[in-house]
Design an enzyme around this catalytic site. Structure first.
Site, PDB file in Angstrom:
ATOM      1  NE  ARG A  89      50.135 -41.469  34.293  1.00  0.00           N
ATOM      2  CZ  ARG A  89      50.985 -42.140  33.541  1.00  0.00           C
ATOM      3  NH1 ARG A  89      52.242 -41.792  33.518  1.00  0.00           N
ATOM      4  NH2 ARG A  89      50.582 -43.137  32.791  1.00  0.00           N
ATOM      5  NE  ARG A  98      48.446 -40.588  29.439  1.00  0.00           N
ATOM      6  CZ  ARG A  98      49.066 -41.758  29.522  1.00  0.00           C
ATOM      7  NH1 ARG A  98      50.356 -41.809  29.591  1.00  0.00           N
ATOM      8  NH2 ARG A  98      48.378 -42.865  29.516  1.00  0.00           N
ATOM      9  CG  ASP A 101      53.529 -41.282  29.824  1.00  0.00           C
ATOM     10  OD1 ASP A 101      53.995 -42.032  30.706  1.00  0.00           O
ATOM     11  OD2 ASP A 101      53.336 -41.662  28.657  1.00  0.00           O
ATOM     12  CG  ASP A 103      56.926 -43.098  28.037  1.00  0.00           C
ATOM     13  OD1 ASP A 103      56.655 -43.670  29.105  1.00  0.00           O
ATOM     14  OD2 ASP A 103      56.076 -42.801  27.183  1.00  0.00           O
TER      15      ASP A 103
HETATM   16  N1  A4P Z   1      57.815 -49.219  30.703  1.00  0.00           N
HETATM   17  C1  A4P Z   1      58.382 -50.111  29.869  1.00  0.00           C
HETATM   18  N2  A4P Z   1      59.325 -49.530  29.127  1.00  0.00           N
HETATM   19  C2  A4P Z   1      59.359 -48.227  29.506  1.00  0.00           C
HETATM   20  C3  A4P Z   1      60.152 -47.115  29.090  1.00  0.00           C
HETATM   21  N3  A4P Z   1      61.072 -47.222  28.112  1.00  0.00           N
HETATM   22  N4  A4P Z   1      59.939 -45.919  29.694  1.00  0.00           N
HETATM   23  C4  A4P Z   1      56.747 -49.587  31.628  1.00  0.00           C
HETATM   24  C5  A4P Z   1      58.980 -45.787  30.659  1.00  0.00           C
HETATM   25  N5  A4P Z   1      58.198 -46.817  31.108  1.00  0.00           N
HETATM   26  C6  A4P Z   1      58.390 -48.016  30.517  1.00  0.00           C
HETATM   27  O1  A4P Z   1      53.546 -47.202  31.759  1.00  0.00           O
HETATM   28  C7  A4P Z   1      53.330 -48.564  31.950  1.00  0.00           C
HETATM   29  C8  A4P Z   1      54.644 -49.246  32.245  1.00  0.00           C
HETATM   30  O2  A4P Z   1      55.517 -49.106  31.159  1.00  0.00           O
HETATM   31  C9  A4P Z   1      55.444 -48.682  33.393  1.00  0.00           C
HETATM   32  O3  A4P Z   1      55.071 -49.239  34.599  1.00  0.00           O
HETATM   33  C10 A4P Z   1      56.881 -49.058  33.032  1.00  0.00           C
HETATM   34  O4  A4P Z   1      57.351 -50.125  33.840  1.00  0.00           O
HETATM   35  P1  A4P Z   1      52.558 -46.163  32.354  1.00  0.00           P
HETATM   36  O5  A4P Z   1      53.096 -44.839  31.986  1.00  0.00           O
HETATM   37  O6  A4P Z   1      52.322 -46.459  33.760  1.00  0.00           O
HETATM   38  O7  A4P Z   1      51.181 -46.546  31.610  1.00  0.00           O
HETATM   39  P2  A4P Z   1      50.529 -45.970  30.331  1.00  0.00           P
HETATM   40  O8  A4P Z   1      50.728 -44.498  30.259  1.00  0.00           O
HETATM   41  O9  A4P Z   1      49.133 -46.443  30.253  1.00  0.00           O
HETATM   42  O10 A4P Z   1      51.329 -46.630  29.211  1.00  0.00           O
HETATM   43  P3  A4P Z   1      52.408 -45.950  28.380  1.00  0.00           P
HETATM   44  O11 A4P Z   1      53.084 -47.051  27.657  1.00  0.00           O
HETATM   45  O12 A4P Z   1      53.238 -44.957  29.090  1.00  0.00           O
HETATM   46  O13 A4P Z   1      51.476 -45.146  27.446  1.00  0.00           O
HETATM   47  P4  A4P Z   1      52.012 -44.623  26.120  1.00  0.00           P
HETATM   48  O14 A4P Z   1      52.172 -45.771  25.194  1.00  0.00           O
HETATM   49  O15 A4P Z   1      53.155 -43.742  26.340  1.00  0.00           O
HETATM   50  O16 A4P Z   1      50.760 -43.852  25.595  1.00  0.00           O
HETATM   51  N6  A4P Z   1      49.052 -39.018  22.238  1.00  0.00           N
HETATM   52  C11 A4P Z   1      49.795 -37.911  22.150  1.00  0.00           C
HETATM   53  N7  A4P Z   1      49.562 -37.006  21.165  1.00  0.00           N
HETATM   54  N8  A4P Z   1      50.802 -37.652  23.034  1.00  0.00           N
HETATM   55  C12 A4P Z   1      51.103 -38.538  24.073  1.00  0.00           C
HETATM   56  O17 A4P Z   1      52.005 -38.259  24.856  1.00  0.00           O
HETATM   57  N9  A4P Z   1      50.576 -40.641  25.120  1.00  0.00           N
HETATM   58  C13 A4P Z   1      49.889 -41.763  25.215  1.00  0.00           C
HETATM   59  C14 A4P Z   1      50.284 -42.716  26.240  1.00  0.00           C
HETATM   60  C15 A4P Z   1      48.786 -42.059  24.287  1.00  0.00           C
HETATM   61  N10 A4P Z   1      48.572 -41.039  23.301  1.00  0.00           N
HETATM   62  C16 A4P Z   1      49.298 -39.935  23.234  1.00  0.00           C
HETATM   63  C17 A4P Z   1      50.341 -39.720  24.177  1.00  0.00           C
HETATM   64 MG    MG Z   2      54.726 -44.090  30.431  1.00  0.00          MG
END
Ligand code: A4P
Ligand code: MG
Length: 171
Positions: A89, A98, A101, A103
């Site tokens: 990743r 990505r 991911d 979460d």
């Molecule tokens: N972090 C804080 N809380 C948590 C948690 N509960 N679980 C921090 C995991 N991590 C958590 O994440 C950034 C930081 O969030 C981590 O360093 C951790 O300390 P990341 O995965 O490195 O960065 P990112 O992917 O840019 O942000 P994030 O928040 O994971 O992205 P999102 O909000 O999950 O959005 N559309 C569809 N259809 N399906 C998807 O899966 N995913 C995203 C990603 C956007 N659109 C999507 C999808």
């Molecule tokens: Mg994440």
């Protein structure tokens, strides 16, 4: 072995839209089965989902797994990040494509608000790609900050992005 019998129930969201997303989700589940002090109890079906946030990218595969774990939420986050790193990743574009991911959606009924860890996941209640697979596993699970069940959140959901159940056999 005894430590596997107790612990916290955590729901983990998986998402991928690169390099054969279904295979990547299966690979991640393989790694999740081996997380220390933890037992993978169930996994949801796989869903093909329209990208949310940054819409000019490929559709995702999303799923949710249920893990019983004796790890703290912070330790669990470290394990998830190790799997993400192992799977190559790279963090380039916020909300961008990505390989995988992972979460933490729910960790028991705990509410955690720290700089790098927010539980329940701060966006989960707004996202159909999270709530549909979570509803399949745990419709009665309560979001501890809102005091609302997953079924209730799903019913109130405004997100109209498309989320399609993959047929058994497609995965
Ligand atoms: N972090 C804080 N809380 C948590 C948690 N509960 N679980 C921090 C995991 N991590 C958590 O994440 C950034 C930081 O969030 C981590 O360093 C951790 O300390 P990341 O995965 O490195 O960065 P990112 O992917 O840019 O942000 P994030 O928040 O994971 O992205 P999102 O909000 O999950 O959005 N559309 C569809 N259809 N399906 C998807 O899966 N995913 C995203 C990603 C956007 N659109 C999507 C999808
Ligand atoms: Mg994440």
């Amino acid at each position: 072995l005894a430590e596997l019998m107790n612990g916290i129930i955590s729901f983990i969201g998986l998402g991928s839209n690169m390099d054969d997303p279904q295979a990547r989700c299966l690979e991640a589940i393989g790694h999740l089965e081996k997380v220390k002090k933890s037992t993978l109890l169930r996994r949801s079906s796989f869903y093909r989902t329209e990208p949310v946030g940054l819409t000019n990218q490929d559709w995702f595969i999303n799923a949710v797994v249920e893990l019983r774990t004796a790890l703290s939420a912070r330790e669990l986050l470290a394990e998830l990040q190790a799997i993400e790193n192992l799977m190559g990743r790279s963090r380039i574009v916020k909300w961008g494509p990505r390989v995988i991911d992972l979460d933490i959606l729910l960790y028991g009924q705990e509410i955690i608000e720290e700089a790098d860890l927010t539980v329940p996941h701060r966006e989960m209640h707004k996202r159909r790609f999270v709530l549909e697979p979570l509803y399949e596993l745990a419709p009665y699970a309560i979001h501890p900050a809102f005091g609302v069940s997953v079924a209730g959140l799903r019913k109130r959901l405004g997100d109209v992005s498309r989320v399609e159940l993959l047929n058994k056999g497609q995965v």
